[in-house]
Design an enzyme around this catalytic site. Structure first.
Site, PDB file in Angstrom:
ATOM      1  N   ASP A  37      -4.600   3.336 -10.347  1.00  0.00           N
ATOM      2  CA  ASP A  37      -3.789   2.769  -9.068  1.00  0.00           C
ATOM      3  C   ASP A  37      -3.234   1.627  -9.941  1.00  0.00           C
ATOM      4  OD1 ASP A  37      -2.870   2.065  -6.435  1.00  0.00           O
ATOM      5  OD2 ASP A  37      -4.977   0.070  -6.858  1.00  0.00           O
TER       6      ASP A  37
ATOM      7  N   GLU B 247       0.757   4.551 -11.888  1.00  0.00           N
ATOM      8  CA  GLU B 247       0.996   3.670 -11.093  1.00  0.00           C
ATOM      9  C   GLU B 247       1.908   2.101 -11.612  1.00  0.00           C
ATOM     10  OE1 GLU B 247       0.907   2.303  -6.764  1.00  0.00           O
ATOM     11  OE2 GLU B 247      -0.370   1.946  -7.780  1.00  0.00           O
TER      12      GLU B 247
END
Length: 701
Positions: free
Chosen positions: A345, A381
């Site tokens: 993330d 990401e």
């Protein structure tokens, strides 16, 4: 030589405890908590220096065994202006906790400062409110010969799912297992993903996270889980059998079940920040142990935190102590928990050195050199919210990336935006503009149309704007850049024409996703038409808004996706391991056909002036089955012809002649007007209905 471990480890005489703190720490106690909530504390001895100048503390406590609850108290100066936030009244989680018991409710006692006065120390004891670490033992678990499937990226289809939302409403999963690790491992769920063609289950955060008391006060929840406080501990609320270490065995059972089905397990991990938040957040672990090592502090103002994540703090992976924590955590989940990879993330935050993004930072160097981590799937990401944080296409070679450009372009094309053909061709063929110059392959692009963050696939074709009123922020939260189209009515409707068009658009999106080069990723429930009623930021909705409605799922859409997945599986032309060599020029007479040819509606090769016409909203491409890498020049696959028509009118395509195959058969269509099995020949007209797509396979002579 392996560095000495941290955390709690069973020893012959009891349990050994080891903790690293800021050098300013004056005393460290391990506090053993009994079932009545009482504590027995023992001092750790300072035994030398740890990573980055930190201090190492150790002790062996006799008689302590598996299942013992514990925490640390660390004494030292309270001087927030210098980044020092020691407070021995606060019982702290071990950063290396393998399991965590209890929940966080936001009490004053778990905050090191006085509410209303962030500079003042709060001396109320957090015992009774604090979450507790658990002494655990991995020795007795039987993996039964478990082995990772280890699929190459080119053979991978990712399914992003939430542990609870996956099974909370599943009629075949026993009630007591719904929403848990064991529920997610139920044969009915595993079988569903297997039939769908999924090869990798990507779980949204399962590291121990905490609730947000403000959300709880509104009747909401930190549902997604991007609020980690324990990087080694499986989230305790997903356990069906208890939170005193039972969550570890349950998670292992999940991994084992999916491995038996040939499906990898990938974890969505949040190493960019922790749940302790800003200077107004709680003191649960890291802040009270070594605040300046674990967090980026504002230079010249160490009272406050640098926030590159939008959460109040950023983990300082540039510091050796925090860096080791992350690397140790990753290795633990691979070696002890048998996971097959990670999706990071806001991964750009992991590359921040002195505030700048540096893709040759120590974190990436250590991962590349690590004999364990260099062999698993690493998915970025590729952005954060700080300056220079958008890093799509810039990650190291062994990494693959969520490709937001694919999502945006495919959404624009199918909603009828003009001037999208040139970029569409680039995205469908693997986004060479982002990855080829780095020596990477098409599989560096993880393609998606819908994910947890944003509209579901059904909502993408049902809403023009977000509807987040249920989140309690007056619809201000969530992005306004949805690139969606409601097909003529906002939200629920009984209009049969609108409903048919929406269904067709869903199939169009899925076809473009599964037949593009790269790694396709599906969001859980999209195959069943899951809706969030237009909520594009459902992070706080732990209810039917986000759970999969298995009983009322769209079976026709599911059947289409299963056939689409089988088509991709059968034909290597849709999952190449290298980029295309084909150029947008017609082959010379007698020359072999290129590996890909882009075609106009008149059957001719797309010319340089054809790509940017605003009125052009359809595109065809030919895939040469004789030119799939790895075949040694021998035929390996069928020739395929894919036609995409995003126009609101039918388009007649002239089937190309000359060196192209003479006969074709329709093998898949997103529109019921074109029948699978129909045959057509070179030089014939083939009508592609408005807003639809077709796939034709060459028929051998």
């Amino acid at each position: 030589m392996e560095p000495k471990p941290y955390g709690a480890h069973l020893a012959e005489a009891g349990t050994s405890f080891a903790l690293a703190t800021a050098p300013e720490a004056e005393r460290v106690e391990v506090c053993l908590i009994d079932d009545a909530g009482g504590q027995t504390c023992a001092d750790l001895a300072r035994v030398g220096e740890a990573e980055g100048g930190a201090a190492r503390w150790e002790a062996v406590i006799p008689g302590v065994g598996e299942g013992q609850s514990y925490g640390y108290r660390v004494r030292g100066p309270w001087d927030p202006s210098r980044g020092l936030r020691f407070n021995p009244a606060k019982l702290l989680l071990d950063p290396y906790s393998l399991a965590v018991s209890g929940i966080y409710r936001g009490e004053q006692e778990v905050h090191a400062y006085v509410f209303g006065d962030p500079a003042a120390i709060d001396r109320s004891d957090s015992l009774g409110c604090a979450m507790l670490s658990i002494v655990c033992d991995h020795g007795e678990y039987d993996w039964e010969g478990d082995a990772p499937p280890r699929r190459p990226y080119s053979e991978t289809i990712v399914y992003e799912a939430h542990v609870k939302g996956l099974t909370e409403l599943h009629p075949e999963v026993p009630l007591e297992l719904r929403g848990t690790y064991r529920g997610a491992a139920h044969p009915a769920v595993v079988g569903h993903l297997t039939k769908l063609g999924v090869t990798a289950l990507e779980l949204m955060p399962v590291h121990q996270f905490i609730e947000d008391p403000i959300l709880v006060g509104k009747g909401l929840s930190n549902y997604w889980g991007y609020n980690t406080i324990g990087f080694f501990a499986p989230h305790n609320a997903y356990s069906s059998s208890g939170d005193r270490g039972q969550q570890i065995a349950e998670f292992k059972d999940l991994v084992k079940a999916y491995h038996r089905a040939g499906i990898e397990v990938i974890l969505d991990v949040v190493y960019n920040h922790t749940a302790e938040g800003s200077h107004l957040g709680p003191t649960l672990s890291f802040r009270g142990i070594d605040n300046a090592a674990y967090y980026h502090l504002v230079p010249g103002d160490e009272f406050h935190y640098m926030d590159y994540t939008g959460t109040g703090n950023t983990l300082n992976v540039g510091h050796p102590l925090a860096l080791r924590l992350v690397i140790d955590s990753l290795r633990y989940w691979v070696t002890e928990m048998h996971v097959d990879g990670f999706r990071f993330d806001l991964a750009a935050a992991l590359a921040r050195e002195d505030g700048n993004v540096d893709m040759v930072s120590p974190f990436f160097e250590l991962v590349a050199a690590d004999p364990v981590l260099s062999r698993v799937k690493l998915i970025a990401e590729p952005w954060d919210v700080g300056p220079g944080g958008y890093q799509v296409g810039n990650f190291p070679r062994q990494w693959v990336e969520w490709n937001g450009k694919f999502r945006d372009c495919v959404r624009d094309f199918w909603r009828g935006e003009p001037g999208t053909l040139r970029e569409l061709a680039t995205r469908l063929s693997g986004s060479a503009d982002l990855y080829q110059d780095d020596g990477r392959r098409p599989s560096a692009s993880v393609n998606f149309v819908a994910i947890h963050d944003g509209f579901t696939l059904r909502d993408l074709v049902s809403y023009n704007v977000k509807h987040n009123e249920a989140n309690g922020e007056d619809n201000r939260d969530g992005t306004d850049d949805n690139r969606s189209w409601n097909c003529g009515a906002e939200g629920p409707t009984e209009d049969p024409h609108v409903l048919e068009l929406r269904s067709r658009q869903e199939r169009n999106f899925l076809l473009a996703l599964l037949l593009s080069q790269g790694v396709p990723m599906l969001s859980h429930g999209d195959e069943l038409g899951r809706t969030q009623s237009g909520n594009n930021n459902a992070y706080c909705q732990d209810n039917r808004t986000t759970w999969i409605d298995w009983e009322h799922g769209d079976r026709e859409l599911l059947d289409f996706l299963e056939r689409l997945g089988e088509l991709r599986k059968q034909h290597p032309v849709f999952r190449r391991r290298s980029f295309f060599d084909g150029t947008p020029v017609a082959p010379a007479e007698g020359d072999p056909l290129p590996d890909i040819v882009w075609l106009d509606a008149d059957g001719s090769t797309m010319g340089s002036n054809d790509w940017d016409e605003d009125w052009a909203k359809s595109l065809a491409f030919f895939l040469n089955g004789d030119a799939v890498p790895g075949t040694g020049g021998a035929p390996r696959d069928s020739d395929m012809l894919v036609i995409l028509n995003a126009a609101d009118n039918d388009v007649d395509y002239l089937i190309p002649a000359g060196p192209f195959p003479a006969k074709w058969e329709t093998v898949l269509t997103t529109c019921a007007a074109a029948l699978v099995g129909e045959r057509t020949g070179a030089g014939e007209r083939f009508t592609v209905p408005a807003r639809s797509a077709v796939v034709l396979e060459a028929v051998p002579d």
